[in-house]
Scaffold this active site. Structure first.
Site, mmCIF file in Angstrom:
data_model
loop_
_atom_site.group_PDB
_atom_site.id
_atom_site.type_symbol
_atom_site.label_atom_id
_atom_site.label_comp_id
_atom_site.label_asym_id
_atom_site.label_seq_id
_atom_site.Cartn_x
_atom_site.Cartn_y
_atom_site.Cartn_z
ATOM 1 N N ASN A 76 0.854 -1.175 0.000
ATOM 2 C CA ASN A 76 0.000 0.000 0.000
ATOM 3 C C ASN A 76 0.904 1.244 0.000
ATOM 4 O O ASN A 76 1.699 1.428 0.927
ATOM 5 C CB ASN A 76 -0.888 -0.048 1.254
ATOM 6 C CG ASN A 76 -1.801 1.148 1.367
ATOM 7 O OD1 ASN A 76 -1.369 2.271 1.136
ATOM 8 N ND2 ASN A 76 -3.044 0.931 1.738
ATOM 9 N N HIS B 72 1.144 6.062 1.949
ATOM 10 C CA HIS B 72 1.986 6.950 2.775
ATOM 11 C C HIS B 72 3.066 7.669 1.983
ATOM 12 O O HIS B 72 3.608 8.668 2.442
ATOM 13 C CB HIS B 72 2.572 6.191 3.959
ATOM 14 C CG HIS B 72 1.507 5.827 4.952
ATOM 15 N ND1 HIS B 72 0.556 6.724 5.360
ATOM 16 C CD2 HIS B 72 1.227 4.676 5.582
ATOM 17 C CE1 HIS B 72 -0.266 6.122 6.202
ATOM 18 N NE2 HIS B 72 0.121 4.875 6.351
ATOM 19 N N HIS C 7 -5.625 3.751 -1.528
ATOM 20 C CA HIS C 7 -6.943 4.086 -0.986
ATOM 21 C C HIS C 7 -7.298 5.491 -1.471
ATOM 22 O O HIS C 7 -6.684 6.466 -1.035
ATOM 23 C CB HIS C 7 -6.866 4.022 0.548
ATOM 24 C CG HIS C 7 -8.184 4.238 1.227
ATOM 25 N ND1 HIS C 7 -8.343 4.095 2.592
ATOM 26 C CD2 HIS C 7 -9.409 4.577 0.752
ATOM 27 C CE1 HIS C 7 -9.601 4.350 2.915
ATOM 28 N NE2 HIS C 7 -10.272 4.651 1.813
ATOM 29 N N ARG D 183 -9.475 8.163 -0.942
ATOM 30 C CA ARG D 183 -10.458 8.570 0.068
ATOM 31 C C ARG D 183 -11.313 9.721 -0.464
ATOM 32 O O ARG D 183 -10.862 10.495 -1.314
ATOM 33 C CB ARG D 183 -9.739 9.024 1.343
ATOM 34 C CG ARG D 183 -8.957 7.931 2.042
ATOM 35 C CD ARG D 183 -8.270 8.509 3.264
ATOM 36 N NE ARG D 183 -9.249 9.008 4.202
ATOM 37 C CZ ARG D 183 -9.674 8.337 5.281
ATOM 38 N NH1 ARG D 183 -9.148 7.165 5.580
ATOM 39 N NH2 ARG D 183 -10.580 8.852 6.068
ATOM 40 N N ARG E 80 -6.984 12.830 1.188
ATOM 41 C CA ARG E 80 -5.894 13.303 2.053
ATOM 42 C C ARG E 80 -4.520 12.810 1.586
ATOM 43 O O ARG E 80 -3.524 13.407 1.889
ATOM 44 C CB ARG E 80 -6.131 12.904 3.507
ATOM 45 C CG ARG E 80 -6.021 11.437 3.761
ATOM 46 C CD ARG E 80 -5.976 11.133 5.251
ATOM 47 N NE ARG E 80 -7.255 11.430 5.904
ATOM 48 C CZ ARG E 80 -7.636 10.819 7.026
ATOM 49 N NH1 ARG E 80 -6.861 9.943 7.609
ATOM 50 N NH2 ARG E 80 -8.791 11.103 7.557
ATOM 51 N N GLU F 2 -8.582 0.504 -2.836
ATOM 52 C CA GLU F 2 -9.344 0.511 -1.583
ATOM 53 C C GLU F 2 -10.258 1.716 -1.599
ATOM 54 O O GLU F 2 -9.817 2.807 -2.007
ATOM 55 C CB GLU F 2 -8.342 0.717 -0.450
ATOM 56 C CG GLU F 2 -8.275 -0.369 0.563
ATOM 57 C CD GLU F 2 -7.395 0.090 1.696
ATOM 58 O OE1 GLU F 2 -7.818 0.934 2.499
ATOM 59 O OE2 GLU F 2 -6.276 -0.401 1.765
ATOM 60 N N THR G 51 -7.921 3.365 8.474
ATOM 61 C CA THR G 51 -9.166 2.599 8.524
ATOM 62 C C THR G 51 -9.302 1.942 9.904
ATOM 63 O O THR G 51 -8.400 1.250 10.345
ATOM 64 C CB THR G 51 -9.158 1.515 7.438
ATOM 65 O OG1 THR G 51 -8.731 2.116 6.226
ATOM 66 C CG2 THR G 51 -10.522 0.905 7.259
ATOM 67 N N GLU H 183 -11.008 -9.408 3.025
ATOM 68 C CA GLU H 183 -9.708 -9.090 3.610
ATOM 69 C C GLU H 183 -9.896 -9.060 5.112
ATOM 70 O O GLU H 183 -10.699 -8.274 5.641
ATOM 71 C CB GLU H 183 -9.174 -7.733 3.117
ATOM 72 C CG GLU H 183 -7.817 -7.430 3.766
ATOM 73 C CD GLU H 183 -7.182 -6.122 3.289
ATOM 74 O OE1 GLU H 183 -7.413 -5.725 2.121
ATOM 75 O OE2 GLU H 183 -6.451 -5.509 4.091
ATOM 76 N N HIS I 258 -3.475 -4.841 7.694
ATOM 77 C CA HIS I 258 -3.591 -3.736 8.648
ATOM 78 C C HIS I 258 -2.699 -3.986 9.855
ATOM 79 O O HIS I 258 -2.847 -4.990 10.545
ATOM 80 C CB HIS I 258 -5.024 -3.496 9.126
ATOM 81 C CG HIS I 258 -5.265 -2.027 9.365
ATOM 82 N ND1 HIS I 258 -4.737 -1.367 10.431
ATOM 83 C CD2 HIS I 258 -5.916 -1.097 8.627
ATOM 84 C CE1 HIS I 258 -5.076 -0.090 10.367
ATOM 85 N NE2 HIS I 258 -5.780 0.102 9.261
HETATM 86 N N1 PXP Z 1 -5.711 -3.132 4.386
HETATM 87 C C1 PXP Z 1 -6.624 -2.142 4.510
HETATM 88 C C2 PXP Z 1 -8.030 -2.457 4.154
HETATM 89 C C3 PXP Z 1 -6.241 -0.866 4.949
HETATM 90 O O1 PXP Z 1 -7.168 0.092 5.078
HETATM 91 C C4 PXP Z 1 -4.888 -0.617 5.223
HETATM 92 C C5 PXP Z 1 -4.464 0.755 5.657
HETATM 93 O O2 PXP Z 1 -4.564 1.648 4.617
HETATM 94 C C6 PXP Z 1 -3.978 -1.683 5.065
HETATM 95 C C7 PXP Z 1 -4.418 -2.918 4.677
HETATM 96 C C8 PXP Z 1 -2.517 -1.476 5.341
HETATM 97 O O3 PXP Z 1 -2.341 -1.246 6.690
HETATM 98 P P1 PXP Z 1 -0.926 -0.780 7.213
HETATM 99 O O4 PXP Z 1 -0.643 0.543 6.590
HETATM 100 O O5 PXP Z 1 -1.116 -0.713 8.700
HETATM 101 O O6 PXP Z 1 0.059 -1.821 6.776
#
Ligand code: PXP
Length: 392
Positions: free
Chosen positions: A160, A163, A196, A198, A202, A223, A254, A304, A343
């Protein structure tokens, strides 16, 4: 297909070893075209297998493996017609044989499982020398095939890159670019990119999604919340899959899974709309039976499983949360859902999740992007891949 493993042995055996043997049995069932059937594997000690050997085969002393086929057409109370039968393996004999043959215990167990399963499927080595040679050749073929496919069974890693966009948005400029970051993740071995989009924009922007749709070579997982505006964008851009998540304006990330059971009608319509256009949908849910059943009912392709509670827990609570995820993953997979997880996964807690058989893909963001600040993005991805590979 179901493979039931039980352990009736006084000596402690690592859960991870039993998981690997179960995985071997599942692979064997699939490869031997017995995927619709059920088999029970019981791991016992020498005393128990010796007693069975005496009672059923009139032979004294322990043996390595015994198979008891469910007779064709004869179904006992509590049994289903899909049951192939039972394989009993003595862990004591398996360990002794592994030492004598200089094999790893896993290799020995694979051979014993293959031998037991072939018997249940009608193969026999006691009928003639030719039959014995045929069965031996089949076992060697299975061992060679399994050795080739081992890597395939580790879950895929999807990164992901939200960030990266968070850092860019901090200055409102162009760097760092999640599109470049995604390419580096793929070059390092990631099998998917997650973003994601949003409603509050952001981090990820519409421009990122459009460019990533053109440049991602593995799999682009979008996402998103089930909002009308974002659904329209998803339908226009056509990501490889969509993961629906709950979205609240004030959250840092999330929080919690979707309440699929409580919001079936609305989510069923969104799933149907996206899947109707050929975009498979995953539902981000807590590892709860009720949510899994609801996800299956409304026709999602994936779930998921939210690993956040597991990641935050400590000590025995963490083990409890891990067991919940494993149970949920197994249930979802038995119900025909594909299973992802994510997550809060990091370099310390991912291995145990990666070892769960039913999990197809891990979605990881924060830990890998944070580590990239120290070691570079490609190294951070490779280190995570190594952790996952070791766990498999
Ligand atoms: N899966 C989902 C559905 C999420 O919302 C996120 C966070 O954006 C992640 C996985 C990844 O989580 P993390 O950034 O804590 O690895």
């Amino acid at each position: 297909m179901s493979v039931f493993f039980s352990l009736r042995h006084r000596r402690k055996t690592a859960q991870s070893a039993v998981r690997r043997w179960r995985h071997q049995a599942v692979w064997l069932m699939q490869t031997l075209a017995a995927a619709g059937r059920e088999v029970s594997v019981v791991l016992v000690d020498d005393a128990e297998i010796a007693a069975l050997n005496a009672a059923y085969r009139h032979k004294s002393g322990p043996t390595n493996v015994l198979s008891f086929a469910t007779l064709d057409g004869e179904v006992f109370p509590g049994q289903t017609p899909d049951e192939l039968g039972e394989i009993i393996i003595s862990l004591d004999t398996a360990r002794r044989e592994a030492v004598a043959l200089r094999q790893r215990l896993d290799t020995r167990m694979f051979w014993l499982l293959a031998h037991g399963l072939l018997h249940l499927l009608g193969w026999d080595h006691e009928t003639s020398e030719a039959d014995a040679a045929r069965m031996r050749a089949k076992e060697l073929e299975l061992i060679a095939e399994f050795a080739k496919t081992r890597r395939i069974y580790m879950p895929k890693l999807a990164i992901n890159v939200d960030h990266i966009a968070t850092i860019r948005q901090a200055r409102g400029g162009q760097e760092p670019d999640p599109v470049t970051a995604a390419a580096l993740c793929e070059l390092a071995g990631a099998m998917g990119i997650v973003i994601h989009l949003r409603e509050d924009r952001r981090h990820i922007q519409d421009r990122d999604l459009h460019l990533l749709r053109q440049t991602v070579k593995t799999k682009l997982n979008l996402e998103m919340g089930a909002a009308r505006e974002i659904i329209a964008i998803a339908l226009e851009v056509g990501p490889d899959m969509v993961t629906l998540v709950p979205e609240k304006r004030l959250e840092l990330t999330t929080e919690g899974g979707l309440d699929v059971a409580g919001d079936k009608m609305k989510l069923a319509a969104v799933v149907a709309q996206l899947q109707g256009e050929g975009i498979p949908v995953s539902l981000f849910i807590d590892p709860e039976e009720e949510q899994i059943e609801a996800a299956r009912e409304i026709g999602a392709t994936f779930v998921e499983l939210h690993t956040g509670k597991y990641a935050d827990a400590k000590g025995t609570e963490r083990l409890f949360q891990l067991a919940k995820i494993e149970t949920a993953a197994t249930l979802a997979s038995h119900l025909g859902l594909l299973v992802n997880a994510g997550h809060g996964l990091d370099y310390r807690n991912t291995a145990a999740i990666a070892a769960i058989d039913a999990i197809e893909e891990l979605s990881i963001g924060h830990a890998v992007i944070s580590r990239a600040a120290y070691v570079g993005l490609e190294n951070a991805v490779r280190e995570m891949l190594t952790m996952i590979e070791k766990a498999g």
